[in-house]
Design a protein around this motif. Structure first.
Motif, PDB file in Angstrom:
ATOM      1  N   LEU A  87       1.830  -3.636   0.627  1.00  0.00           N
ATOM      2  CA  LEU A  87       2.449  -2.308   0.548  1.00  0.00           C
ATOM      3  C   LEU A  87       1.421  -1.233   0.212  1.00  0.00           C
ATOM      4  O   LEU A  87       1.449  -0.140   0.788  1.00  0.00           O
ATOM      5  N   HIS A  91       0.631   1.987   2.605  1.00  0.00           N
ATOM      6  CA  HIS A  91       0.862   3.338   2.090  1.00  0.00           C
ATOM      7  C   HIS A  91      -0.413   4.149   1.926  1.00  0.00           C
ATOM      8  O   HIS A  91      -0.390   5.371   2.048  1.00  0.00           O
ATOM      9  N   VAL A  99       5.731   3.274   5.941  1.00  0.00           N
ATOM     10  CA  VAL A  99       6.712   2.888   4.938  1.00  0.00           C
ATOM     11  C   VAL A  99       7.593   1.821   5.583  1.00  0.00           C
ATOM     12  O   VAL A  99       8.174   2.052   6.645  1.00  0.00           O
ATOM     13  N   TRP A 101      10.520   0.138   4.546  1.00  0.00           N
ATOM     14  CA  TRP A 101      11.946   0.449   4.375  1.00  0.00           C
ATOM     15  C   TRP A 101      12.851  -0.750   4.257  1.00  0.00           C
ATOM     16  O   TRP A 101      14.034  -0.600   4.048  1.00  0.00           O
TER      17      TRP A 101
END
Length: 155
Positions: A87, A91, A99, A101
């Motif tokens: 992650l 990012h 992202v 989600w």
């Protein structure tokens, strides 16, 4: 292998999801993202071909008592660290940032050594770095993060 039915017969959302997943998986290359080997798109069926991940999803392992017990705290912490590093990469190190989600135990795949790979990028969002605002509610159906203020964030 992931099979999608009737991708091109008026299902624009499925088509967009299919193309978005291909884009995400071909543009990012950290170690802990499921490897996409190829894809096939046809008007009746479309396929995404991934590297085989022996143990399957984290959700499947945790749903079986014996397998869940075999996965001790050290393995669990390793899985969490792998997902967190992935992650952070998406990012902060991708251009544009991505992202995911939909991080859930169903979308975390484990190999024979319990090495985690993040999968399912059809709902991923590529952030527009030129945009000054972005307001959308995101998260798992039926859940919004604690402290989210609808009055302030949704107009």
């Amino acid at each position: 292998m992931k099979k999608l039915h009737q991708l091109w017969d008026g299902e624009k959302n499925l088509e967009k999801s299919f193309l978005k997943e291909i884009r995400a998986l071909t543009e990012i290359r950290p170690r802990n993202i499921v490897k996409l080997y190829g894809f096939c798109s046809h008007h009746q069926h479309s396929f995404l071909v991934y590297k085989f991940v022996e143990r399957g999803s984290l959700a499947a392992i945790l749903s079986k008592d014996e397998e869940a017990k075999e996965m001790g705290w050290r393995k669990r912490v390793t899985i969490v660290n792998s997902v967190a590093h992935t992650l952070v990469y998406m990012h902060h190190n991708c251009v544009p940032p991505i992202v995911h989600w939909n991080i859930s135990s169903k979308n975390i795949l484990l190999d024979s050594e319990y090495e985690a790979s993040v999968s399912y990028f059809s709902t991923a969002k590529f952030l527009n770095l030129d945009s000054t605002t972005w307001n959308a509610v995101a998260g798992t159906y039926g859940y919004v993060a604690p402290g989210f203020d609808f009055e302030e964030n949704i107009k």
